[in-house]
Design a protein around this motif. Structure first.
Motif, PDB file in Angstrom:
ATOM      1  N   THR A 331     -48.369  40.888  -3.412  1.00  0.00           N
ATOM      2  CA  THR A 331     -49.779  40.496  -3.434  1.00  0.00           C
ATOM      3  C   THR A 331     -50.056  39.315  -4.358  1.00  0.00           C
ATOM      4  O   THR A 331     -51.034  38.587  -4.152  1.00  0.00           O
ATOM      5  N   GLU A 332     -49.225  39.110  -5.365  1.00  0.00           N
ATOM      6  CA  GLU A 332     -49.487  38.049  -6.345  1.00  0.00           C
ATOM      7  C   GLU A 332     -48.630  36.803  -6.120  1.00  0.00           C
ATOM      8  O   GLU A 332     -48.922  35.752  -6.684  1.00  0.00           O
ATOM      9  N   SER A 333     -47.558  36.934  -5.302  1.00  0.00           N
ATOM     10  CA  SER A 333     -46.656  35.790  -5.151  1.00  0.00           C
ATOM     11  C   SER A 333     -46.206  35.593  -3.704  1.00  0.00           C
ATOM     12  O   SER A 333     -46.453  34.545  -3.103  1.00  0.00           O
ATOM     13  N   THR A 334     -45.577  36.618  -3.126  1.00  0.00           N
ATOM     14  CA  THR A 334     -44.989  36.470  -1.799  1.00  0.00           C
ATOM     15  C   THR A 334     -46.026  36.075  -0.742  1.00  0.00           C
ATOM     16  O   THR A 334     -45.740  35.261   0.142  1.00  0.00           O
ATOM     17  N   ALA A 335     -47.217  36.630  -0.845  1.00  0.00           N
ATOM     18  CA  ALA A 335     -48.251  36.334   0.162  1.00  0.00           C
ATOM     19  C   ALA A 335     -48.538  34.843   0.249  1.00  0.00           C
ATOM     20  O   ALA A 335     -48.825  34.316   1.338  1.00  0.00           O
ATOM     21  N   TYR A 336     -48.443  34.135  -0.876  1.00  0.00           N
ATOM     22  CA  TYR A 336     -48.758  32.708  -0.881  1.00  0.00           C
ATOM     23  C   TYR A 336     -47.635  31.868  -0.280  1.00  0.00           C
ATOM     24  O   TYR A 336     -47.886  30.825   0.323  1.00  0.00           O
ATOM     25  N   ARG A 338     -45.533  33.209   2.013  1.00  0.00           N
ATOM     26  CA  ARG A 338     -45.442  33.648   3.414  1.00  0.00           C
ATOM     27  C   ARG A 338     -46.514  32.979   4.270  1.00  0.00           C
ATOM     28  O   ARG A 338     -46.284  32.693   5.455  1.00  0.00           O
ATOM     29  N   PHE A 339     -47.675  32.747   3.680  1.00  0.00           N
ATOM     30  CA  PHE A 339     -48.774  32.088   4.400  1.00  0.00           C
ATOM     31  C   PHE A 339     -49.242  30.883   3.585  1.00  0.00           C
ATOM     32  O   PHE A 339     -50.336  30.900   3.012  1.00  0.00           O
ATOM     33  N   PRO A 340     -48.435  29.836   3.482  1.00  0.00           N
ATOM     34  CA  PRO A 340     -48.753  28.724   2.582  1.00  0.00           C
ATOM     35  C   PRO A 340     -49.996  27.941   2.967  1.00  0.00           C
ATOM     36  O   PRO A 340     -50.645  27.349   2.100  1.00  0.00           O
ATOM     37  N   THR A 341     -50.347  27.910   4.253  1.00  0.00           N
ATOM     38  CA  THR A 341     -51.498  27.100   4.687  1.00  0.00           C
ATOM     39  C   THR A 341     -52.559  27.907   5.421  1.00  0.00           C
ATOM     40  O   THR A 341     -53.690  27.459   5.539  1.00  0.00           O
TER      41      THR A 341
END
Length: 572
Positions: A331-336, A338-341
């Motif tokens: 929730t704090e790192s991987t999500a960003y 995985r969905f960078p844009t």
């Protein structure tokens, strides 16, 4: 006479050995009993309380024996014997007046009885309230007696025993006091007198705000007669106004007003005083939906990891498993990454995870003890905050660790508040060290220093633009810094009446923005920390020599900080 003297000395020596042994055993058994209470093990608690009572009575008999009474009356030489009598009296009182009745009420409200499936037995808790209040009062009386135990003129071992007992009694008092407060507060807040609704905000520690992190998602918690349910969560962009601002006072407006905190959810929780954020969230939701909630709750992903440790992993529809070990990183790192844009896809992913964990938490609980233990850890680390719109309930809440209210009393105080200035998610990589030191208690004022170490542990590796670009900085600001640099507001809330002497940033003197919040002087410095770099701020103060123990509240970010406190406790 010689034989009588030798006999007296031998008798006194025997009683001293017995007293020492039994006091040690009584205190150890009392500690075991407290742990058994915390774990909801009524059988073990009863066993340890019984052993503590037996040893405490034997210790008191020894310290009030004929030779001991005679020795305690000898000027100067009798000081340790008098201290020993006071210690044994407090230990016996702790067992008889606190632990034994606590064991009885604890068996009645054990976790397995309090939590029935997915329902909190509010009636059981409310019925235990009067007895818990009586026990809390007895514990407070004993705490006063423990603090008044005379310091022996010699015998360091007895001096250490006195200090350890004082700490043990204070710790037990804190636990019982909070339990008694919960019995007074939880039934009404959990719907014993009718349904309640609460705005439940999920804070993202990766972008620091005063109460913890940016309001990332939210849901409405419904409680009725101890049963809790949560509506599906929504992203913060679902609170989009326009809103009519609310007035939180001139000091608040002076410090935060330029960011429009009462009309922009992204800036709603810059102050560490949670009641401010809660009132803003209540106002926004009332204007957005027409619903007037009864209070507000904040929680973060680290707290969710503790809950998952207690209730077990959850499986997502696509088969991904969310566990205590990966929920924070996801929730704090991987999500960003995985969905960078695709911001909408990222929001939905985070909402789905939070929804799954909340539904698991509010469903049937296999181990009530483990869930209460997990929530207790989150509360101790200030990762759960609660506010009630009822003034009477809020007054009780502010006696607990849940309120996250900035106090207004004059005792020594040092709170470091971090706010992300870049609009990035780099605080996932922030690590802190905090130290508060002060001179002695002579004079009306004393010098003190609050030192803050900040480290950006981001590695020299590509990070998504959304994480590292600091798009929140004003475009007209001529800032040039490496990608992944943290732009951070560091604010010290100091002791009431403290005056700033100087601020050093890595040894160099810098200026600070000065304000006041709830009577505390506020000193803010804005810093930039490149990836892989560390920095140190040192606030040098002249503060009133105020009575009371020093407090250093820790803002709930990703790291867990244990502050170093070297502040003598002064008296009136």
């Amino acid at each position: 006479m010689l034989v009588a003297g030798v006999g007296f000395g031998g008798w006194l020596g025997f009683e001293a050995v017995e007293a020492k042994s039994n006091l040690y055993q009584a205190r150890a058994s009392a500690a075991e009993a407290k742990d058994a209470f915390a774990q909801g093990d009524a059988e073990a608690a009863a066993k340890w309380v019984g052993e503590a009572q037996s040893h405490a009575q034997l210790a008191r008999d020894s310290t009030h024996s004929l030779p001991w009474n005679i020795a305690s009356r000898v000027p100067w030489l009798g000081s340790p014997f008098e201290t020993g009598q006071q210690i044994s009296d407090v230990v016996l009182g702790l067992v008889d007046d606190v632990l034994q009745p606590s064991q009885q009420v604890g068996a009645a409200i054990s976790p397995d009885r309090l939590l029935e499936g997915n329902r909190l037995n509010v009636t059981l808790l409310r019925d235990a309230g009067p007895q818990l209040s009586d026990i809390s009062a007895a514990a407070a009386k004993l705490d006063g007696e423990a603090q008044a135990i005379a310091e022996p003129t010699y015998l360091s071992a007895l001096r250490d025993a006195r200090t350890q007992l004082q700490a043990q009694v204070s710790d037990i008092l804190s636990t019982i006091h909070n339990t008694a407060l919960a019995a007074r507060l939880a039934p009404s807040m959990m719907g014993a007198d009718g349904p309640r609704t609460y705005f439940m905000g999920f804070q993202t520690n990766a972008e620091a705000r005063g109460t913890g992190g940016l309001l990332g998602a939210f849901g409405i918690l419904h409680v009725d007669n101890g049963i809790a349910t949560v509506d599906d969560l929504s992203a913060n962009d679902q609170i989009n106004g326009p809103f009519t601002p609310i007035d939180l006072g001139a000091e608040y407006t002076e410090q935060y007003g330029y960011t429009n905190p009462t009309t922009d959810s992204r800036n709603s929780n810059q102050s560490s005083h949670f009641p401010y954020a809660a009132q803003i969230w209540k106002s926004m939701w009332a204007q957005e939906s027409g619903m007037n909630v009864d209070g507000a709750i904040a929680i973060d992903p680290v707290a969710l990891s503790y809950v998952l440790r207690a209730v077990g992993a959850v499986a997502m529809p696509d088969g991904e498993v969310i566990t205590k070990d990966n929920v924070v990183e996801l929730t704090e790192s991987t999500a960003y990454s995985r969905f960078p844009t695709d911001q909408r896809a990222r929001q939905m992913y985070l909402q789905d995870i939070a929804n799954a964990v909340v539904k698991k938490m509010t469903g049937p609980v296999e181990s009530p003890h483990h869930l209460l233990e997990a929530l207790g850890q989150a509360i101790r680390e200030r990762r759960i905050a609660v506010w009630s719109s009822s003034p009477s309930e809020q007054k009780i809440l502010e006696e607990t660790p849940l309120a996250h209210a900035i106090p207004t009393d004059p005792a020594p105080y040092a709170e470091i508040v971090i706010n992300n200035l870049g609009g990035d998610k780099l605080d996932y990589y922030l690590r802190r060290e905090i130290e508060y030191t002060a001179d002695g208690c002579d004079g009306d004022t004393r010098m003190s220093t609050v030192t803050v170490g900040l480290t950006n542990i981001a590695k020299n590796e590509p990070l998504p633009d959304y994480v590292a670009n600091s798009a929140g900085l004003l475009p007209q600001l001529p800032v040039k810094a490496p990608r992944g640099t943290m732009f951070t507001s560091v604010r010290l809330l100091a002791t009431n009446g403290a005056e700033l002497v100087s601020v050093l940033a890595n040894g160099q003197r810098v200026a600070a923005f000065e304000n006041v919040e709830r009577g505390h002087p506020s000193f803010e410095v804005q810093v930039a920390i490149p990836p892989g770099q560390s920095g140190e701020l040192s606030f040098r103060l002249s503060e009133p020599t105020a009575p009371g123990a020093a407090r250093v509240p820790i803002q709930p970010l990703l790291d867990t900080v244990t502050p170093t406190i070297s502040v003598p406790e002064c008296t009136n």
